[in-house]
Design an enzyme around this catalytic site. Sequence first.
Site, PDB file in Angstrom:
ATOM      1  N   GLU A 159       0.801  -1.228   0.000  1.00 13.90           N
ATOM      2  CA  GLU A 159       0.000   0.000   0.000  1.00 13.90           C
ATOM      3  C   GLU A 159       0.836   1.282   0.000  1.00 13.90           C
ATOM      4  OE1 GLU A 159      -2.747  -0.158   3.266  1.00 13.90           O
ATOM      5  OE2 GLU A 159      -3.718  -1.993   2.570  1.00 13.90           O
ATOM      6  N   GLU A 211      -5.206  -8.630   1.236  1.00 11.84           N
ATOM      7  CA  GLU A 211      -5.815  -8.223   2.511  1.00 11.84           C
ATOM      8  C   GLU A 211      -7.306  -8.041   2.309  1.00 11.84           C
ATOM      9  OE1 GLU A 211      -4.365  -4.770   4.589  1.00 11.84           O
ATOM     10  OE2 GLU A 211      -2.278  -5.339   4.263  1.00 11.84           O
TER      11      GLU A 211
END
Length: 473
Positions: free
Chosen positions: A194, A378
């Site tokens: 991320e 995720e």
Amino acid sequence: MRRRTFLSAAATAVGALAASPRRLPAAEPVTARFPDGFLWGCSTSAYQIEGAVTADGRGASVWDTFSRTPGKVRDGDTGDVACDHYHRYREDVALMARAGMGAYRFSVAWPRVMPDGAGPVNAAGLDFYDRLVDALLESGVEPWPCLFHWDLPQALQDRGGWTDRAIAGRFADYAVAVARRLGDRVTHWAMLNEPGVVAIFGHGTGGHAPGLTGRATCMAALHHQNLAQGTALQALRAAGGGRWRLGTVLCVQPSVPVGGRPENAGAAALWDAVWNRAGLDPLFHGRYPDLLEADVGPLLRAGDPETIRQPVDWLGVNYYSRMHQQPDPGGLFGTGYGPPPPGTQVTAMGWPVEPGGLTEVLLELRDRYGNPPVVLAENGAAYDDRPGPDGAVEDGERIAFLRAHLLAGHAALAQGANLRGWLVWTLLDNFEWAEGYARRFGLVRVDRDTLERTPKASYHWYADVIRRNGVAA
Ligand code: IFM
């Protein structure tokens, strides 16, 4: 010891559930079956679970500094102890194996490996990951290390961190040092986790480490992470001679106008460019979105697009919700979050529960980005679950969340999305960054006083999904 590979991962360690402390009641029929070899597992990150922040020569990270700064993290929590995974990793690996997980994405802490961020390698720090990798393989769980999940060495931050483009080469050096040590047993590598979140919250709004603010700083951190990712991909491809499967992990969430109203469409498009396209477009198409041209122009140098546009063997996608956007003059990009449609449930993070957004993301990767092999790296939810009088944690809301998202992923698969695996966020209740330990995302409860692990109902439910390679609607 059995080695599982990405495409052949028989993630159903059928015998494993028999060893599970609890069986689910009579199974409902499986209505959404996943393809043979589908990869099942979970993700964690170093600073969120390891603790042991001064052990074996580890250097400080920006999150050590940030969390010790009064007012930055809820309740003054730090990752000093976290889940003490550094010492209890065997117990945690056993939990994964018992659920039948075929893969575990963990992150390597750069400050353990290079306490000064660059230069000599701290062998004792790498020893920990060596032990972890061996323990995973002995248990039939494939290690999927991620090389950066936010815990930048403080020493590098002191030299400019992600705002300094020289960091790209340093990251590649570190990546190669880790791969040289673990790469005889590790096949799948993730570069970053991320980068958009690091840029936006860590360098734009200041709510995450290192706590910097401003649009220009944010874009510098974003571009330099993209460069680091591309530089490391090239370096590992050269060092590995084709034996490694290289990828990276982006958070991709549809940005939609609040209420579907036209006056919010511009804000949604700009936020989409920042949150989603600034990672995806340079990686797959070699250019930034037009909406960010003025922001990235001053940062771009000749050759940067080619450096960033590297082939990936797989793409990790993190998905939590849609993002509802509207104009906000005080927002970093003049945009801000607004409410989801009335009646939408929210998690303890206040994030809307919108599984349909995951289908949209996967289909968009199919249509706009060449349908790369995707591992959902995720997905999960924080809820205020508490143990009952018997100690059991009945986290039905988390089960409903996971089930709905699995069905949404399955719907995308049925439409040709190239979804290969699923890693739940996360194994253990852990340090949830600026929220400290107040938010629990784990399949396994961690008692904050004793650090005792208690599998929740969702853990047993997920083990059943893995065993059956499918989910009941
Ligand atoms: O805990 C984080 C993780 O570190 C990155 N993705 C989102 C999770 C939940 O906020």
